[in-house]
Design a protein around this motif. Structure first.
Motif, PDB file in Angstrom:
ATOM      1  N   UNK A   1       0.818  -1.131  -0.207  1.00  0.00           N
ATOM      2  CA  UNK A   1       0.011   0.120  -0.140  1.00  0.00           C
ATOM      3  C   UNK A   1       0.923   1.151  -0.067  1.00  0.00           C
ATOM      4  N   UNK A   2       1.982   1.442   0.835  1.00  0.00           N
ATOM      5  CA  UNK A   2       2.638   2.385   0.883  1.00  0.00           C
ATOM      6  C   UNK A   2       3.552   2.598  -0.617  1.00  0.00           C
ATOM      7  N   UNK A   3       3.872   1.521  -1.066  1.00  0.00           N
ATOM      8  CA  UNK A   3       4.799   1.626  -2.208  1.00  0.00           C
ATOM      9  C   UNK A   3       4.147   2.130  -3.477  1.00  0.00           C
ATOM     10  N   UNK A   4       2.736   2.001  -3.499  1.00  0.00           N
ATOM     11  CA  UNK A   4       1.702   2.421  -4.337  1.00  0.00           C
ATOM     12  C   UNK A   4       1.681   3.858  -4.278  1.00  0.00           C
ATOM     13  N   UNK A   5       1.540   4.421  -3.144  1.00  0.00           N
ATOM     14  CA  UNK A   5       1.669   5.986  -3.007  1.00  0.00           C
ATOM     15  C   UNK A   5       2.907   6.496  -3.048  1.00  0.00           C
ATOM     16  N   UNK A   6       4.121   5.707  -2.768  1.00  0.00           N
ATOM     17  CA  UNK A   6       5.592   6.278  -2.807  1.00  0.00           C
ATOM     18  C   UNK A   6       5.900   6.494  -4.385  1.00  0.00           C
TER      19      UNK A   6
ATOM     20  N   UNK B   1       9.947  -6.990  -4.895  1.00  0.00           N
ATOM     21  CA  UNK B   1       8.922  -7.415  -5.855  1.00  0.00           C
ATOM     22  C   UNK B   1       8.057  -6.199  -6.058  1.00  0.00           C
ATOM     23  N   UNK B   2       7.586  -5.408  -5.216  1.00  0.00           N
ATOM     24  CA  UNK B   2       6.593  -4.400  -5.667  1.00  0.00           C
ATOM     25  C   UNK B   2       7.399  -3.315  -6.436  1.00  0.00           C
ATOM     26  N   UNK B   3       8.688  -2.964  -6.047  1.00  0.00           N
ATOM     27  CA  UNK B   3       9.423  -1.997  -6.608  1.00  0.00           C
ATOM     28  C   UNK B   3       9.831  -2.377  -8.190  1.00  0.00           C
ATOM     29  N   UNK B   4       9.816  -3.597  -8.328  1.00  0.00           N
ATOM     30  CA  UNK B   4       9.909  -4.088  -9.604  1.00  0.00           C
ATOM     31  C   UNK B   4       8.692  -4.051 -10.644  1.00  0.00           C
ATOM     32  N   UNK B   5       7.597  -4.272  -9.741  1.00  0.00           N
ATOM     33  CA  UNK B   5       6.249  -4.209 -10.504  1.00  0.00           C
ATOM     34  C   UNK B   5       5.899  -2.768 -10.945  1.00  0.00           C
ATOM     35  N   UNK B   6       6.139  -1.792 -10.033  1.00  0.00           N
ATOM     36  CA  UNK B   6       5.985  -0.342 -10.086  1.00  0.00           C
ATOM     37  C   UNK B   6       6.922   0.251 -10.903  1.00  0.00           C
ATOM     38  N   UNK B   7       8.077  -0.418 -11.302  1.00  0.00           N
ATOM     39  CA  UNK B   7       9.239   0.147 -12.019  1.00  0.00           C
ATOM     40  C   UNK B   7       9.728   1.443 -11.311  1.00  0.00           C
ATOM     41  N   UNK B   8      10.187   1.267 -10.083  1.00  0.00           N
ATOM     42  CA  UNK B   8      10.743   2.312  -9.245  1.00  0.00           C
ATOM     43  C   UNK B   8      12.034   1.842  -8.620  1.00  0.00           C
TER      44      UNK B   8
END
Length: 488
Positions: free
Chosen positions: A250-255, A299-306
């Protein structure tokens, strides 16, 4: 020996084969028994500790504490490096903070998290550099904010919209740029006691996730503030990584959405890692928690490409809790017949069982957690071993409250008697820090033990200490017939 379980015992509590055993998962690594059967911690016997320092007494295994601090640091540093970033590990001072403790965690390479001016002062007295501190709190006073900013504290955690302007004003006043984080209420419902779940919507901490972009924009509008990133704390005494994983998502989406407006170099997922308080608890090792959290962030950073941010965490209980033991002296013992509601009745019209109350010389003034959260603890004889059959006991305190209980249910040898020493493990966190002077009882000293040496790291309070704060007390007319009871 074979003993039938008392029907008053909770379902999880089995009758131990040996009521003298010291289960490794809930005792400090050095715990054992000497040739006389007395509990030893750090190479010092409970009987020696009680003779020197009296009881109640907080005992901290220094080597165990230091090893846990190093272990937490290394676990997150290694996992962060594995996913291509680095870690900042803060010791959560609210668990237990003293000058000596702050030095131990600093020696281990940890930063220090404080949440009041008092905790800040303790960390400073220990020589902790301000830039290696984080300052928490949902209602930091203007004076506390000003002090933190003037010192150059490494990060001030913004907990409300009001604090943005207050921290910015302090930064302008001192001609500096202050690093800040913003505490986000992620809405993740940690599986723990309601009072320990700190990310639910109806609660005092943090800014709702939906309001985060506006709060970030307000922070970025101030030249004197530098936003390090988002912060989350979902609760305390949490087993497993599921809650942390969901909070990270949830935080990484906003990040990710906020990166267009400026950099966010860090992500702080807080602490709350659980520990074992009883033999049936199964807390995940810190290495497993670190690996699971790192995997999700990567994994989340890879998905969000950040880019993967610096990963910050705030362990406290997992370092301090298992290193601590509290010693008590048994005073009175009382067997109470308890009616078993809903059971088949006996010849006299009801079925009952006996609960044994073992009362000790401390209680809720030195361990408030049982009264606050119905927390489960364990207890063992500390001055001897016994071959007597196990009996279900409830370890009670000396205070004038029926809820003054330390251990709700455990088994002790049936011959437990007045003047026996008993020990309660896993009291290194949130016991001394929540201690009070209820009924005008002085807070116990804290003694560190290591390699057969015991030393006081926090002095206990005497009756004189308590009276010295009473403005109505006149030492010139002190009619007390005895000296202060505690000298440690």
């Amino acid at each position: 020996m074979t003993t039938t379980a008392n029907p008053l015992a909770p379902a999880w509590l089995d009758v131990p084969a040996d009521a003298n055993d010291l289960v490794a998962s809930i005792w400090p690594s050095s715990a054992g028994r000497d040739d006389d059967g007395a509990l030893t911690v750090g190479g010092v016997s409970a009987t020696e500790l009680a003779a020197r320092f009296d009881t109640p007494l907080y005992v901290v295994d220094e080597a165990d504490f230091r090893a846990r601090a190093v272990g937490a640091h290394d676990a997150f540093a290694d996992e962060a490096a594995r996913i291509g970033t680095r870690a900042k590990v803060y010791y959560a001072g609210k668990a237990f903070l003293s000058v000596e403790i702050a030095r131990w965690v600093s020696d281990a390479g940890l930063f220090v998290d404080v949440c009041t001016g008092g905790e800040l002062a303790v960390a400073l007295a220990a020589g902790v550099a301000p830039e290696r501190m984080g300052f928490h709190g949902n209602n930091k006073s203007r004076a506390e904010i000003d002090r933190a900013v003037s010192l150059g504290v490494g990060a001030v955690v913004i907990d409300s919209l009001l604090e943005i302007d207050r921290v910015a004003e302090a930064a302008e006043r001192h001609g500096t740029v202050q690093n800040v984080r913003i505490r986000v209420n992620s809405g993740v419902h940690a599986s723990t006691h309601d009072y320990l779940a700190t990310a639910r919507e109806d609660q005092k901490f943090g800014i709702p996730l939906v309001d985060t972009p506006a709060a970030v924009a307000a922070i970025r509008s101030h030249a004197g503030l530098r936003l390090l990133g988002l912060h989350s704390h979902i609760g305390s005494q949490i087993f497993g990584t599921d809650g942390f994983a969901e909070a990270a998502r949830r935080l990484l989406e906003v990040h990710a959405s906020l990166l267009a407006g400026g950099d966010l170099p860090e992500l702080n997922l807080g602490g709350g890692f659980g520990v074992n308080y009883t033999r049936v608890d199964d807390a995940a090792p810190i290495t497993e928690l670190a690996a699971g959290i790192a995997d999700v962030v990567a994994a989340e950073c890879a998905r969000l490409d950040i880019p993967i941010p610096v990963l910050a965490v705030e362990p406290g209980r997992v370092i301090a809790g298992p290193a601590g033991v509290t010693l008590y002296t048994v005073g009175t013992i009382k067997d109470v017949e308890v009616s078993l509601d809903g059971e088949d009745t006996g010849a006299d019209g009801h079925l009952s069982a006996v609960r044994r109350y073992v009362s000790v010389d401390g209680g809720m003034s030195d361990n408030a957690r049982t009264a606050l959260y119905a927390a489960d603890y364990s207890v063992r004889l500390a001055s001897r071993v016994s071959a007597s059959d196990p009996r279900l006991v409830r370890l009670a305190g000396k205070h004038c409250e029926s809820g003054d209980l330390v251990v709700l249910a455990d088994y002790l040898p049936g011959d437990v008697a007045p003047d026996d020493l008993v020990a309660v493990p896993v009291t290194g966190a949130y016991c001394w820090s929540l201690a009070s002077n209820y009924n005008h009882v002085g807070r116990p000293p804290v003694v560190a033990v290591r390699d057969g040496v015991a030393r006081v790291i926090v002095h206990g309070e005497t009756i004189d200490d308590l009276l010295a704060r009473d403005a109505g007390f006149d030492p010139q007319h002190d009619a007390r017939p005895h000296e202060a009871e505690r000298t440690a």
